[in-house]
Design a protein around this motif. Structure first.
Motif, PDB file in Angstrom:
ATOM      1  N   CYS A 199     118.632  19.831  81.185  1.00  0.00           N
ATOM      2  CA  CYS A 199     118.728  21.199  81.705  1.00  0.00           C
ATOM      3  C   CYS A 199     117.336  21.831  81.761  1.00  0.00           C
ATOM      4  O   CYS A 199     116.978  22.477  82.747  1.00  0.00           O
ATOM      5  CB  CYS A 199     119.668  22.023  80.838  1.00  0.00           C
ATOM      6  SG  CYS A 199     119.890  23.717  81.415  1.00  0.00           S
ATOM      7  N   ASN A 200     116.556  21.619  80.712  1.00  0.00           N
ATOM      8  CA  ASN A 200     115.198  22.142  80.663  1.00  0.00           C
ATOM      9  C   ASN A 200     114.336  21.503  81.754  1.00  0.00           C
ATOM     10  O   ASN A 200     113.544  22.188  82.404  1.00  0.00           O
ATOM     11  CB  ASN A 200     114.605  21.909  79.272  1.00  0.00           C
ATOM     12  CG  ASN A 200     113.334  22.681  79.064  1.00  0.00           C
ATOM     13  OD1 ASN A 200     113.184  23.787  79.560  1.00  0.00           O
ATOM     14  ND2 ASN A 200     112.401  22.094  78.332  1.00  0.00           N
TER      15      ASN A 200
ATOM     16  N   THR B 161     120.561  19.133  76.773  1.00  0.00           N
ATOM     17  CA  THR B 161     119.674  20.290  76.802  1.00  0.00           C
ATOM     18  C   THR B 161     118.332  19.927  77.425  1.00  0.00           C
ATOM     19  O   THR B 161     117.774  20.705  78.188  1.00  0.00           O
ATOM     20  CB  THR B 161     119.458  20.841  75.379  1.00  0.00           C
ATOM     21  OG1 THR B 161     120.732  21.130  74.818  1.00  0.00           O
ATOM     22  CG2 THR B 161     118.617  22.087  75.400  1.00  0.00           C
TER      23      THR B 161
END
Length: 73
Positions: free
Chosen positions: A5-6, A2
């Motif tokens: 992705c951020n 995550t």
């Protein structure tokens, strides 16, 4: 995963914002090269005021970017 992705989304947004700035700078440079579409024989104090206004707005940006003026540390 995550976090990556951020980070990728942040990078994409950064590149998009930089591209937007680059386009604005190119347009301003072209306008300046054309003397802001003003013929020297037609210059009046209104043109001066407009350019001083533009310069003040740009100074806010450059002062912030370079930590000068009111943004100085």
């Amino acid at each position: 995963m995550t976090n990556r992705c951020n980070t990728d989304k942040a990078l994409d947004a950064f590149i998009a914002a930089k591209a937007e700035i680059d386009v604005m700078l190119e347009r301003l440079t072209a306008l300046s090269d054309d003397h802001f579409e003003t013929h020297p024989d037609e210059v009046h104090w209104g043109h001066v005021g407009t350019l001083k206004h533009y310069a003040g707005l740009l100074r806010q940006v450059t002062d912030s970017a370079f930590k000068e003026g009111e943004h100085a540390a």
